[in-house]
Design an enzyme around this catalytic site. Structure first.
Site, mmCIF file in Angstrom:
data_model
loop_
_atom_site.group_PDB
_atom_site.id
_atom_site.type_symbol
_atom_site.label_atom_id
_atom_site.label_comp_id
_atom_site.label_asym_id
_atom_site.label_seq_id
_atom_site.Cartn_x
_atom_site.Cartn_y
_atom_site.Cartn_z
ATOM 1 N N ARG A 15 -5.475 -1.676 12.961
ATOM 2 C CA ARG A 15 -5.345 -0.298 12.463
ATOM 3 C C ARG A 15 -6.389 0.635 13.089
ATOM 4 O O ARG A 15 -6.954 1.514 12.435
ATOM 5 C CB ARG A 15 -5.431 -0.249 10.937
ATOM 6 N N LYS A 18 -5.600 4.465 12.745
ATOM 7 C CA LYS A 18 -5.866 4.993 11.400
ATOM 8 C C LYS A 18 -7.350 5.312 11.244
ATOM 9 O O LYS A 18 -7.730 6.409 10.812
ATOM 10 C CB LYS A 18 -5.444 3.961 10.349
ATOM 11 N N ILE A 439 0.757 10.995 -11.649
ATOM 12 C CA ILE A 439 1.802 10.024 -11.313
ATOM 13 C C ILE A 439 1.318 8.585 -11.452
ATOM 14 O O ILE A 439 2.112 7.666 -11.604
ATOM 15 C CB ILE A 439 2.345 10.287 -9.895
ATOM 16 N N GLY A 440 0.000 8.357 -11.413
ATOM 17 C CA GLY A 440 -0.464 6.985 -11.652
ATOM 18 C C GLY A 440 -1.801 6.647 -11.038
ATOM 19 O O GLY A 440 -2.765 6.370 -11.739
ATOM 20 N N ARG A 523 -1.691 6.820 7.095
ATOM 21 C CA ARG A 523 -1.322 6.013 5.928
ATOM 22 C C ARG A 523 -0.543 4.792 6.381
ATOM 23 O O ARG A 523 0.525 4.896 6.981
ATOM 24 C CB ARG A 523 -0.480 6.855 4.968
ATOM 25 N N CYS A 651 10.282 10.062 -4.689
ATOM 26 C CA CYS A 651 9.668 10.786 -3.573
ATOM 27 C C CYS A 651 10.714 11.385 -2.650
ATOM 28 O O CYS A 651 11.771 10.794 -2.452
ATOM 29 C CB CYS A 651 8.808 9.839 -2.734
ATOM 30 N N GLU A 673 8.668 14.996 -6.054
ATOM 31 C CA GLU A 673 7.912 15.840 -5.131
ATOM 32 C C GLU A 673 8.680 17.122 -4.844
ATOM 33 O O GLU A 673 9.797 17.081 -4.373
ATOM 34 C CB GLU A 673 7.647 15.087 -3.837
ATOM 35 N N HIS A 702 -0.291 15.073 -0.196
ATOM 36 C CA HIS A 702 -0.327 14.568 1.174
ATOM 37 C C HIS A 702 -1.169 15.451 2.085
ATOM 38 O O HIS A 702 -1.252 15.208 3.287
ATOM 39 C CB HIS A 702 1.090 14.445 1.729
ATOM 40 N N CYS A 734 2.733 13.210 -6.279
ATOM 41 C CA CYS A 734 2.745 11.759 -6.130
ATOM 42 C C CYS A 734 1.395 11.209 -6.590
ATOM 43 O O CYS A 734 0.574 11.942 -7.142
ATOM 44 C CB CYS A 734 3.012 11.401 -4.658
#
Length: 767
Positions: A15, A18, A439-440, A523, A651, A673, A702, A734
């Site tokens: 990665r 990223k 959302i969590g 991501r 989503c 969303e 985002h 989200c």
């Protein structure tokens, strides 16, 4: 017979991309360092594919964020608002501002809209067109990477530049207003495509790949006319280059007649998603000189190729059109699968034997070539492995299989209709108008990731780990109470990923250590592997949720991932109907829901963000999908009492064509969303008169930018014009896992402030 690849993963084996992007965004490295990381990844990708004996290797399949955004940058489709930012001094920052937004000093510009790439879990940046849109060659990326690849591969003849085709590019975008149709822009757009292609021809290129996945859709008359105009023009003007026109994710039989009016050198078809199209496609092209590229390696799943099946398809094609008119490749870009199975050291040996990641998949092409040349040993070994898996108890459990298909009517129905449940829930919960929640998930900081990593390495005992996680839960509850949220969540600090967490607690599913796949930008996700029959062994979330509830007097949501999302965000076994696997997961989630309810949790969220992306690309296949997808959700959610409130989250969902199906989920509250699209989605819900409660997202998670109170209040006002006020919840788009605390706290404080103002101004209710 030519062997080629449509695209290779660009995140790097570890990665690297990223990490480099995130360092650049936080000003910890400069652009030169970022570009060097990209250059190294590209070199490794090209060399890997060269060693696998590919005849044609893709170029321009690398991206620092998204290939559709790259296309917008190449074509100069850049909204004026980004070009006018004085602080942006270089093109890479302009590029990232379109993807992530820009917020500095007095400048506050939102990111462009983002949505799912066809029916995958990859997200792309939506191009934005105006009526007088002009196209031009704005970026030299494709030409620079071509020269770079030539230096690495030492041969221009092996290189195949990749571009999104003009019709798919327009299709993937959106108009800024309703005064025109984006397909009307095709004439000017094709002119620029021809300039790009001719510039590539001047550099010595023999092949170019134009991706037109729109071909697998139910194309409109206008799209078909634009397609024929574009390719008549391209094929006539660029006759001295071999054009490979690719389609993927489904079959193209419904649109094959489009090719009667022009000629391209080669056509790529997806035989993984639709193997039945082969014979009719062969019959259509056999009298022409067109080459047929067979997409026979699964670029969206991680199982070894069935060589016997693939060889039969290749031989059948050769028999009708000749070996010199056949190419073989993965069905789509390998962007959607992890890079190298050899990076996995802890997988079950029996399962690992029948798995194949990107690197292995391109070698499978070479295996097929060798088998055709007479190597029977490779074929026998492959057949033996696949046959062994059909009878192994590791993959099969008869009792679970039987249970999954024995579904009674009472298993998929709540005891009473929504209007009765709503009255009971409102009386029980006594929440204000415009109740606020999230959302969590909350930010997963370096400290939390380090904690989880130490626990996995057994550097912490379970008791030490649990104690620290409880500390984070207590802290996030205090933060939520201070902000003034009405319904709280526990933050999900014990979960690395919303699907991976459950995969580690269910039989028949396993996780990888390095099976990373790009979801969007930086991501990355690690899709679990559903290899066997799925069942629950015990409580998965109950202890954590109950602990969180014990720390507050406010309502605490139980957080679960739904069966369709677990299925769609995993690599799924391909030896039984997908519906059977979905039902198995659904029964396991149902058991967890009932255990949460029994433990006193009154609100339970069953996330289904993948419902929309799971939708078949052709409408004729929708009914079958909805039948098992909705039934799966209902199995998981329908066993609770009327007073227990079921939430779900979705989503990037354009629901216009199937709102009735979404209503059939019968969730008490659905959150989605909507902030980037400025509540456009809610018009459809209003026209449909959606009966249940809705939480339209008012905070785009985002992007790092922080929405103001006024901005959120404006979105609430828009929602209130489309929906009954009594049915509206206020929440982010989200989960907040990828954001930073300083962003989250300010944004949520603005969100709750806006909700309080709305209670006064829109409903005359004092905050």
């Amino acid at each position: 017979m030519l062997k080629h690849n449509l695209g290779y993963p660009r995140i790097g084996v570890k990665r690297e991309l990223k990490k480099a992007c995130e360092l650049y965004w936080t000003n910890k490295i400069d652009s030169h360092t970022l570009f060097e990381v990209g250059k190294k990844i590209r070199e490794e990708n090209w060399k890997t594919q060269e060693l696998a004996n590919l005849d044609l290797i893709p170029c321009n399949d690398f991206s620092f964020y998204d290939q559709v955004l790259d296309m917008s940058f190449l074509l100069g489709v850049i909204p004026e608002s980004y070009l006018s930012i004085p602080m942006i001094k270089n093109r890479i920052d302009l590029y990232f501002s379109m993807a992530r937004g820009f917020q500095k000093n007095k400048w506050d510009i939102k990111a462009l809209e983002m949505t799912k790439w066809f029916n995958t879990n990859y997200h792309y940046i939506v191009p934005e067109f105006n009526k007088n849109q002009k196209f031009s060659i704005f970026s030299n990326k494709i030409f620079d990477e071509l020269e770079e690849s030539e230096r690495i591969l030492k041969s221009i003849k092996k290189i195949k530049p990749v571009l999104i085709g003009p019709i798919s590019y327009l299709f993937l975008g959106k108009e800024k207003d309703n005064s025109f149709h984006r397909m009307d822009l095709i004439e000017d757009l094709v002119t620029v495509y021809i300039k790009i292609i001719n510039k590539l021809i001047d550099k010595g290129i023999n092949w170019i790949q134009l991706d037109e996945p729109i071909l697998v859709l139910d194309m409109t008359k206008k799209e078909k006319e634009a397609f024929q105009y574009a390719y008549k023009k391209i094929s006539k003007t660029c006759s001295n280059i071999n054009i490979l026109l690719t389609s993927y994710f489904d079959g193209i039989l419904d649109n094959i007649s489009l090719f009667k009016s022009f000629f391209v050198k080669a056509l790529h078809i997806d035989l993984v998603e639709d193997s039945n199209q082969l014979e009719k496609i062969i019959n259509f092209i056999k009298e022409s000189e067109m080459i047929l590229s067979l997409g026979i390696i699964d670029g969206r799943n991680i199982w070894k190729n069935n060589y016997t099946d693939s060889i039969n398809k290749i031989k059948k094609t050769i028999e009708f059109i000749g070996e010199d008119r056949v190419m073989i490749a993965p069905n789509c870009s390998l962007l959607h699968v992890p890079i190298d199975i050899e990076e996995e050291k802890n997988l079950h040996k029996e399962v690992k034997k029948i798995m194949s990641f990107s690197k292995q998949k391109i070698y499978e092409l070479n295996d097929l070539d060798l088998i055709l040349k007479g190597n029977k040993e490779i074929l026998l070994k492959n057949s033996s492995l696949l046959e062994q898996s059909k009878i192994s108890s590791i993959f099969h459990n008869k009792k679970i299989k039987e249970r999954a298909t024995k579904i009674k009517e009472e298993d998929i129905r709540r005891k009473n209709p929504f209007y009765i449940r709503q009255e009971k829930q409102k009386k029980k919960f006594n929440l204000p108008i415009f109740p606020t929640t999230t959302i969590g998930s909350f930010p997963q900081t370096k400290e939390i990731r380090s904690l989880r990593n130490k626990f996995r390495k057994k550097e912490l005992t379970k008791e030490e780990y649990n104690k620290k996680i409880k500390y984070f839960i207590i802290d996030v509850i205090k933060k939520q109470e201070k902000i003034g949220l009405d319904v709280l969540v526990h933050g999900e600090f014990e979960r690395s990923d919303m699907v991976e967490y459950f995969s580690e607690k269910l039989n028949g599913i396993m996780s990888t250590n390095n099976g990373w796949v790009q979801s969007y930008g930086s991501r990355c996700v690690k899709p679990p592997i559903i290899y066997g029959d799925v069942s629950r062994t015990g409580d998965m979330t109950v202890d954590w949720i109950c602990f969180a509830q014990s720390q507050t007097k406010k309502l605490m949501k139980g957080m679960l991932t739904g069966p369709v999302t677990i299925l769609k965000w995993s690599f799924v076994r391909n030896d039984q109907p997908i519906s059977h696997t979905a039902y198995q997961i659904a029964w396991a989630i149902r058991e967890e829901v009932l255990s949460l309810e029994k433990s006193g949790i009154q609100i339970i969220q069953i996330d289904e963000p993948a419902i929309r992306e799971g939708l078949p690309l052709k409408k004729k296949n929708w009914e079958y999908y909805f039948n098992w997808a909705i039934k799966s959700f209902l199995i998981s959610s329908s066993g609770v009492k009327d007073e227990t409130q079921i939430h779900t989250h979705m989503c990037y969902s354009e629901f216009n064509d199937f709102l009735e199906k979404i209503a059939n989920l019968d969730a008490d509250v659905i959150t989605m969303e909507t902030s980037r699209s400025k509540m456009e989605l809610l018009k459809a819900f209003s026209v449909f008169s959606y009966p249940n409660e809705i939480g339209p997202g008012v905070y785009d998670i985002h992007s790092p930018r922080i929405p103001s109170v006024e901005e959120i209040l404006d979105l609430i006002k828009k929602a209130s014009k489309e929906l009954p006020i009594k049915n509206i919840w206020i929440n982010p788009d989200c989960g907040l896992k990828t954001r930073k605390w300083e962003e989250v706290l300010k944004a949520l404080k603005n969100m709750t402030s806006a909700a309080k103002i709305a209670r006064t101004k829109l409903y005359n209710q004092s905050p």
